[in-house]
Design an enzyme around this catalytic site. Structure first.
Site, short mmCIF file in Angstrom:
data_model
loop_
_atom_site.label_atom_id
_atom_site.label_comp_id
_atom_site.label_asym_id
_atom_site.label_seq_id
_atom_site.Cartn_x
_atom_site.Cartn_y
_atom_site.Cartn_z
N LYS A 11 0.88 -1.19 0.00
CA LYS A 11 0.00 0.00 0.00
C LYS A 11 0.91 1.23 0.00
O LYS A 11 1.27 1.76 1.06
CB LYS A 11 -0.87 -0.05 1.26
CG LYS A 11 -1.95 1.01 1.35
CD LYS A 11 -2.67 0.90 2.69
CE LYS A 11 -3.66 2.00 2.91
NZ LYS A 11 -4.22 2.01 4.27
N GLY A 40 -10.50 -1.78 2.38
CA GLY A 40 -9.98 -0.50 2.87
C GLY A 40 -8.65 -0.11 2.24
O GLY A 40 -8.40 1.08 2.01
N ASP A 44 -8.43 3.40 0.20
CA ASP A 44 -7.42 4.39 0.62
C ASP A 44 -6.52 4.78 -0.55
O ASP A 44 -6.16 5.95 -0.72
CB ASP A 44 -6.54 3.81 1.74
CG ASP A 44 -7.08 4.14 3.13
OD1 ASP A 44 -8.12 4.81 3.22
OD2 ASP A 44 -6.44 3.71 4.12
N THR A 65 -15.46 -4.98 2.19
CA THR A 65 -15.07 -5.57 3.48
C THR A 65 -15.84 -4.85 4.58
O THR A 65 -16.36 -3.74 4.36
CB THR A 65 -13.56 -5.39 3.75
OG1 THR A 65 -13.28 -3.98 3.83
CG2 THR A 65 -12.70 -6.02 2.68
N LYS A 77 -10.86 10.24 4.55
CA LYS A 77 -9.40 10.17 4.45
C LYS A 77 -8.95 9.05 3.53
O LYS A 77 -9.55 7.98 3.50
CB LYS A 77 -8.79 9.93 5.84
CG LYS A 77 -8.96 11.11 6.77
CD LYS A 77 -8.03 11.04 7.95
CE LYS A 77 -8.55 10.18 9.06
NZ LYS A 77 -7.77 10.28 10.29
N HIS A 203 -4.46 -4.53 10.10
CA HIS A 203 -4.99 -3.32 10.73
C HIS A 203 -5.98 -3.70 11.85
O HIS A 203 -5.87 -3.20 12.97
CB HIS A 203 -5.68 -2.45 9.68
CG HIS A 203 -6.20 -1.17 10.23
ND1 HIS A 203 -5.39 -0.13 10.63
CD2 HIS A 203 -7.47 -0.75 10.49
CE1 HIS A 203 -6.12 0.87 11.09
NE2 HIS A 203 -7.40 0.52 11.02
N1 LIG Z 1 -9.22 5.88 5.47
C1 LIG Z 1 -9.71 5.53 6.63
O1 LIG Z 1 -10.36 6.32 7.30
C2 LIG Z 1 -9.50 4.12 7.12
C3 LIG Z 1 -10.23 3.65 8.22
C4 LIG Z 1 -10.05 2.34 8.63
C5 LIG Z 1 -9.14 1.52 7.98
N2 LIG Z 1 -8.43 2.01 6.93
C6 LIG Z 1 -7.47 1.17 6.22
O2 LIG Z 1 -8.17 0.04 5.71
C7 LIG Z 1 -7.24 -1.03 5.56
C8 LIG Z 1 -7.86 -2.32 6.03
O3 LIG Z 1 -8.98 -2.56 5.23
P1 LIG Z 1 -9.62 -4.02 5.04
O4 LIG Z 1 -9.76 -4.65 6.36
O5 LIG Z 1 -10.79 -3.82 4.19
O6 LIG Z 1 -8.43 -4.85 4.33
P2 LIG Z 1 -8.10 -5.14 2.79
O7 LIG Z 1 -8.50 -4.01 1.93
O8 LIG Z 1 -6.68 -5.57 2.76
O9 LIG Z 1 -9.02 -6.40 2.44
C9 LIG Z 1 -8.80 -7.61 3.12
C10 LIG Z 1 -8.67 -8.78 2.15
O10 LIG Z 1 -9.95 -9.18 1.69
C11 LIG Z 1 -9.98 -9.27 0.25
N3 LIG Z 1 -11.35 -8.92 -0.10
C12 LIG Z 1 -11.93 -7.70 -0.09
N4 LIG Z 1 -13.25 -7.82 -0.30
C13 LIG Z 1 -13.52 -9.14 -0.47
C14 LIG Z 1 -14.71 -9.87 -0.69
N5 LIG Z 1 -15.90 -9.29 -0.73
N6 LIG Z 1 -14.60 -11.22 -0.82
C15 LIG Z 1 -13.40 -11.83 -0.72
N7 LIG Z 1 -12.25 -11.19 -0.48
C16 LIG Z 1 -12.31 -9.85 -0.35
C17 LIG Z 1 -8.92 -8.29 -0.18
O11 LIG Z 1 -8.45 -8.61 -1.46
C18 LIG Z 1 -7.86 -8.49 0.89
O12 LIG Z 1 -7.08 -9.62 0.60
C19 LIG Z 1 -5.99 -0.65 6.32
O13 LIG Z 1 -4.97 -0.30 5.42
C20 LIG Z 1 -6.41 0.57 7.11
O14 LIG Z 1 -5.34 1.46 7.33
C21 LIG Z 1 -8.60 3.28 6.49
#
Ligand SMILES: NC(=O)c1ccc[n+]([C@@H]2O[C@H](COP(=O)([O-])OP(=O)(O)OC[C@H]3O[C@@H](n4cnc5c(N)ncnc54)[C@H](O)[C@@H]3O)[C@@H](O)[C@H]2O)c1
Length: 325
Positions: A11, A40, A44, A65, A77, A203
């Site tokens: 990322k 996420g 982002d 997710t 953000k 995270h």
């Molecule tokens: N901008 C903000 O305000 C904010 C807030 C909270 C978290 N975040 C960020 O979000 C990130 C974490 O996000 P996350 O938990 O979504 O992780 P992620 O985006 O890495 O997704 C997790 C995994 O699930 C897979 N995936 C996604 N959707 C799927 C689906 N429907 N079916 C099967 N697989 C799927 C993805 O390919 C990945 O391997 C961190 O980098 C964190 O810093 C940002």
């Protein structure tokens, strides 16, 4: 359509430029719209790209997710990691719209779903005791069913979490106020936990460990009853989240407080639970080595036994090498 393969370790700015490069190739105009479909990490990355393209191009989000649906996509953000620092490069760039569909979560790997519950618990502990009770009662079933059943609990949880996140954001959307944000609960130690683990700790896992550590600090200060600490740890464990990590030590705690102060305009504003559904902000001399030493001893004691007792769903725990022993 552009498919990008990003995870927390990749990322970075390069991935943002991949999106910018595609926008250029597709000759995206000022009034065209980018659509971020993914988790996420993806939202982002796309949001930061959208903020840069022609000094700001509109974007929509379709989060797939739980973290995306209750947190990352619905905020304003975007950001990526830089030189080992979590979310060091970023932007404030609100989406035009966000489309939420809980059926998209059915295919989500269970550990990623558990990660989303860390953010849900952050909200419950910060604002809403009833939401905490719902997660304690139904969180495990929701994780095991791919967030499909029990449907009434799913719908309540999703709606309530989104409403609480929006309410929390409204307190200081552009982060120009006091930066005393309940939404920062679980996000003071977690950036360094993620970064120091080389992003092996996800995270959501890092937020869970931060919640456990912050609850131990609250216990040391008599802000939280030990029974409530036990309930918090039990609930985190039940939904497949880790509560301990071997890399948590006094150095990490002190460095996190320094980093939080630098990020929050001079005051760490450490958010700790003051009961269930309420938080307190800690600043100043109270955050000393004695407090950290006491909290760390408690943290190691209460989390060690849980590492050994990790449930069958504990695939979400960081590798054994990373666990508190
Ligand atoms: N901008 C903000 O305000 C904010 C807030 C909270 C978290 N975040 C960020 O979000 C990130 C974490 O996000 P996350 O938990 O979504 O992780 P992620 O985006 O890495 O997704 C997790 C995994 O699930 C897979 N995936 C996604 N959707 C799927 C689906 N429907 N079916 C099967 N697989 C799927 C993805 O390919 C990945 O391997 C961190 O980098 C964190 O810093 C940002």
């Amino acid at each position: 359509l552009l498919v990008i393969d990003v995870d927390e370790t990749s990322k970075n700015l390069e991935q943002v430029l991949v999106v910018c490069d595609a926008a250029k190739r597709f000759d995206l105009g000022r009034r065209d719209v980018l659509i971020a479909l993914g988790g996420g990490v993806l939202s982002d990355t796309v949001r930061l790209a959208a903020s840069l393209i022609r000094r700001g191009t509109p974007h929509l989000c379709v989060p797939t997710t739980l973290i995306g649906q209750i947190d990352a996509a619905i905020g304003i953000k975007g950001g990526v990691n830089f030189q080992g620092s979590k979310s060091y490069l970023g932007c404030f760039h609100p989406p035009e719209a966000v489309f939420i569909d809980s059926s998209l979560l059915a295919s989500l790997p269970r550990p990623a779903l558990s990660d989303g519950f860390a953010e849900a618990l952050k909200l419950a502990l910060g604002y809403d005791r009833d939401l905490f009770e719902l997660i304690a009662d139904h969180g495990r079933d929701l994780v095991h069913s791919g967030f499909q059943t029990p449907a009434p609990s799913r719908d309540f949880l999703l709606g309530r979490c989104i409403a609480l996140t929006l309410q929390g954001l409204q307190e200081d959307l552009w982060e120009v106020g006091t930066l005393r944000r309940t939404l920062d609960f679980g996000h003071s130690f977690s950036p360094l936990i993620e970064a120091r683990s080389g992003f092996v700790v996800s995270h959501g896992q890092a937020v869970a460990i931060d919640i456990a550590l912050s609850a131990c600090i609250a216990c040391e200060l008599l802000l939280l009853y030990p029974e409530d600490l036990t309930r918090i740890l039990d609930t985190l464990t039940q939904i497949g989240l880790p509560v301990g990590w071997a890399g948590v030590d006094e150095d990490l705690m002190e460095a996190s407080i320094v980093a939080a102060a630098s990020h929050r305009a001079g005051s760490p504003n450490l958010v700790v639970p003051a009961g269930i559904g309420r938080t307190a902000f800690l600043n100043g001399a109270i955050l000393d080595r004695r407090l950290f030493a006491g909290a760390l001893t408690r943290f190691r004691a209460v989390t060690a036994s849980r590492a050994a007792l990790a449930s069958p769903h504990a695939t979400n725990w960081p590798s054994p090498l990373h666990l508190v022993r």
